[in-house]
Design a protein around this motif. Structure first.
Motif, short mmCIF file in Angstrom:
data_model
loop_
_atom_site.label_atom_id
_atom_site.label_comp_id
_atom_site.label_asym_id
_atom_site.label_seq_id
_atom_site.Cartn_x
_atom_site.Cartn_y
_atom_site.Cartn_z
N UNK A 93 0.98 -0.85 0.53
CA UNK A 93 -0.06 -0.39 -0.29
C UNK A 93 0.32 1.60 0.18
N UNK A 94 2.47 1.30 -0.44
CA UNK A 94 3.71 2.18 -0.11
C UNK A 94 4.24 2.27 -1.91
N UNK A 95 3.42 3.53 -2.41
CA UNK A 95 4.56 3.47 -4.03
C UNK A 95 5.79 4.38 -3.39
N UNK A 96 6.29 3.94 -3.76
CA UNK A 96 8.21 4.45 -3.13
C UNK A 96 8.46 4.51 -5.12
N UNK A 97 8.97 5.64 -4.70
CA UNK A 97 9.83 6.41 -6.44
C UNK A 97 11.42 6.34 -5.90
N UNK A 98 11.71 5.50 -6.75
CA UNK A 98 12.66 5.42 -6.55
C UNK A 98 13.58 6.29 -7.73
N UNK A 99 14.80 7.12 -6.70
CA UNK A 99 15.54 8.14 -7.35
C UNK A 99 17.11 8.25 -7.43
N UNK A 100 17.82 6.92 -6.90
CA UNK A 100 19.03 6.97 -6.74
C UNK A 100 19.52 5.88 -5.33
N UNK A 101 20.85 5.58 -6.31
CA UNK A 101 21.28 4.17 -5.99
C UNK A 101 21.65 3.97 -4.50
N UNK A 102 21.85 2.88 -3.47
CA UNK A 102 22.10 3.27 -2.10
C UNK A 102 22.67 2.24 -1.44
N UNK A 103 23.55 1.24 -2.46
CA UNK A 103 23.46 -0.41 -2.18
C UNK A 103 24.94 -0.45 -1.15
N UNK A 104 24.29 -1.44 -0.42
CA UNK A 104 25.65 -1.64 0.75
C UNK A 104 24.91 -0.65 1.48
N UNK A 105 23.66 0.39 2.25
CA UNK A 105 23.63 1.33 2.70
C UNK A 105 21.95 1.69 2.62
N UNK A 106 20.79 0.83 3.41
CA UNK A 106 19.91 1.19 3.72
C UNK A 106 19.29 1.61 4.14
N UNK A 107 18.05 2.59 3.81
CA UNK A 107 18.06 3.24 4.56
C UNK A 107 16.79 3.10 4.95
N UNK A 108 15.38 3.96 5.83
CA UNK A 108 14.39 3.75 6.59
C UNK A 108 13.13 4.80 5.98
N UNK A 109 12.29 3.85 5.76
CA UNK A 109 10.56 4.28 5.59
C UNK A 109 10.17 4.06 6.72
#
Length: 503
Positions: free
Chosen positions: A241-257
């Motif tokens: 139920x959440x739409x994620x708009x991807x803008x930039x790679x962050x391999x190995x450094x996950x962010x929290x939503x």
């Protein structure tokens, strides 16, 4: 057609005036019926107005019966530059770890633009005039002298499945592009066009080769959400139920939503309902407490004609006042709504610390006000309500939406949420008022309601009285006409005797 009468010719009496005076007393029973009819109509309209208010309030409370209106979520990203988020459904999870591994890229086709001869551009059906062979990405196409540019395009596209190239006429140019998804199937992601013969009118020199631009293969987006990889054809991916708009790679450094209750949305939903409730009960309380001025009766048409408009308006306002004074159905509805708010809910899963409205900041008048003067008006402690929504959202939801499947009325009432109780009580009141005066949306003069039937009976009685009065009036005129006839005869005889005496 109105009857024309010539009266008083012999007697000299104003017969019209005399009949009118005599009919006044006769008309009094019908006048009472006319006044009664007007009062019934006013009363019916007042009931229907109240029914409309009850229906409006029930519509408002209906949205509070369902938990979805309390589960409005708001998502926020730790880093909007990597992935921004927007709630589009009903999320079940409270947070997500997001790692963008690859952004989606659109395919760039290999392409060639050929500037065709102006005569072909202006007339796409004109003949090319020379025959030649056109080889597109290894597929030979025979062009005849009688072919038009349109037929050449058709011949090229007929070979698309083999050549992986398609043709289109755009603004006087012949565009040849790699077919969608076929860039990777071309040699070095390019294709060539070779001609044998005079192809100059097509925009290619005779016996020459043209090479397309180099295309690039598109790629899918890849994102890992809570340890599970997702792919998409665009940089927008919907999960839980959440739409994620991807803008930039962050391999190995996950962010929290994170997801949290949309406090403002839930607060405003409750506040809007409370405001609506206060507004409507104020109108109903005013209607059932208006004083009744029994000495003021509805005016008849002839009475209105004899009075100034302002006086008529004032007298009718007084006559309408208090028609629903202490009306039992409406008074009971207000009492039951207050009881619905004040009675604690119980049942499985109900938190005793949040089982009444006052515990989330909604209650009667603040300290210093007299509750009886407020007639059930609700007040909101905004700070307390917001805190309850933020920290105890599930309990707030149950307080309004809790549903009981008990068949025992008393148990069902105790276990039902505030909104469910209100909806039920409002439905009962609407049904009773409808039975009394018809539905809120009805425009019928007569219906099967109590007042509808009463109005029909009164109107029928008025019709009967009109016929009766017409008969009485005709009888009076007939009696006066007989009197006039006799007087005329008497006067004629007297005149004869006078003449005879004179002789």
């Amino acid at each position: 057609m109105a009857t024309i009468r010539f009266t008083g010719l012999a007697s000299g009496l104003d017969t019209e005036k005399m009949v009118k005076e005599m009919m006044k007393a006769r008309k009094e029973p019908m006048n009472r019926l006319l006044r009664e009819k007007q009062t019934l109509e006013w009363k019916r309209d007042s009931y229907r107005e109240m029914n409309s208010l009850l229906l409006e309030l029930r519509t408002s409370v209906d949205s509070l019966r369902f938990s979805g209106n309390f589960n409005k979520k708001q998502a926020s990203s730790e880093n909007d530059n990597i992935a921004s988020v927007n709630v589009v459904g009903t999320p079940k999870l409270s947070s997500y770890a997001v790692e963008v591994k690859q952004l989606a890229q659109a395919e760039m086709p290999a392409a060639v633009a050929l500037t065709i001869d102006p005569s072909l551009k202006n007339n796409t059906k004109a003949e090319i005039g020379s025959a030649f062979t056109l080889t597109v990405n290894g597929q030979a196409i025979q062009v005849e002298a009688k072919d038009s540019i349109e037929s050449v395009v058709s011949k090229i596209n007929a070979k698309t499945s083999a050549s992986n190239v398609q043709a289109t006429l755009v603004d006087g140019q012949l565009h040849l592009t790699s077919a969608s998804g076929k860039v990777g199937s071309l040699t070095n992601q390019e294709f060539s066009i070779t001609t044998t013969g005079d192809s100059s009118r097509l925009g290619i020199a005779a016996d020459s080769t043209v090479t397309s631009t180099t295309g690039s293969v598109g790629q899918k987006s890849k994102v890992v959400i809570n340890g599970i990889e997702h792919e998409g054809t665009t940089n927008k991916i919907t999960f839980d139920g959440v739409e994620f708009t991807l803008k930039q790679k962050n391999v190995g450094s996950a962010i929290n939503v994170s997801n949290k209750v949309d406090e403002d949305a839930v607060f405003n939903t409750i506040k809007d309902f409370v405001n609506k409730y206060n507004d409507i009960i104020a109108k109903i309380n005013k209607e059932i407490s208006e004083p009744r001025f029994r000495s003021y009766k509805p005016l008849l048409d002839e009475e209105k004609e004899a009075l100034p408009d302002k006086t008529v308006d004032k007298m009718e306002e007084m006559a309408k006042s208090g028609l629903l004074l202490r009306e039992s159905t409406l008074k009971s509805a207000l009492d039951e709504m207050r009881r619905a708010f004040s009675t604690a809910i119980s049942g499985t899963g109900v938190n005793a610390a949040f089982d009444t409205m006052t515990e989330i900041g909604i209650g009667g008048p603040p300290f210093g006000k007299n509750a009886y003067q407020e007639n059930g008006k609700l007040y909101i402690d905004e700070k307390k309500l917001r805190s309850a929504i933020r920290n105890n959202g599930a309990e707030v939801t149950k307080l309004f939406t809790n549903f009981s499947d008990s068949t025992n009325p008393a148990t069902k009432y105790k276990e039902s949420g505030i909104a469910e109780r209100l909806y039920s009580e409002l439905s009962k009141a609407i049904d009773k008022v409808t039975g009394q005066a018809g539905s809120a949306t009805s425009t019928a003069a007569y219906d099967e309601s109590y007042l509808g039937k009463k109005l029909k009976e009164t109107n029928d009685e008025i019709d009967r009285w009109e016929d009766r009065l017409k008969d009485i009036e005709n009888r009076y005129y007939k009696q006066f006409a007989t009197m006039e006839k006799l007087m005329a005869k008497s006067q004629s005889q007297s005149s004869w005797f006078a003449k005879m005496s004179g002789q």
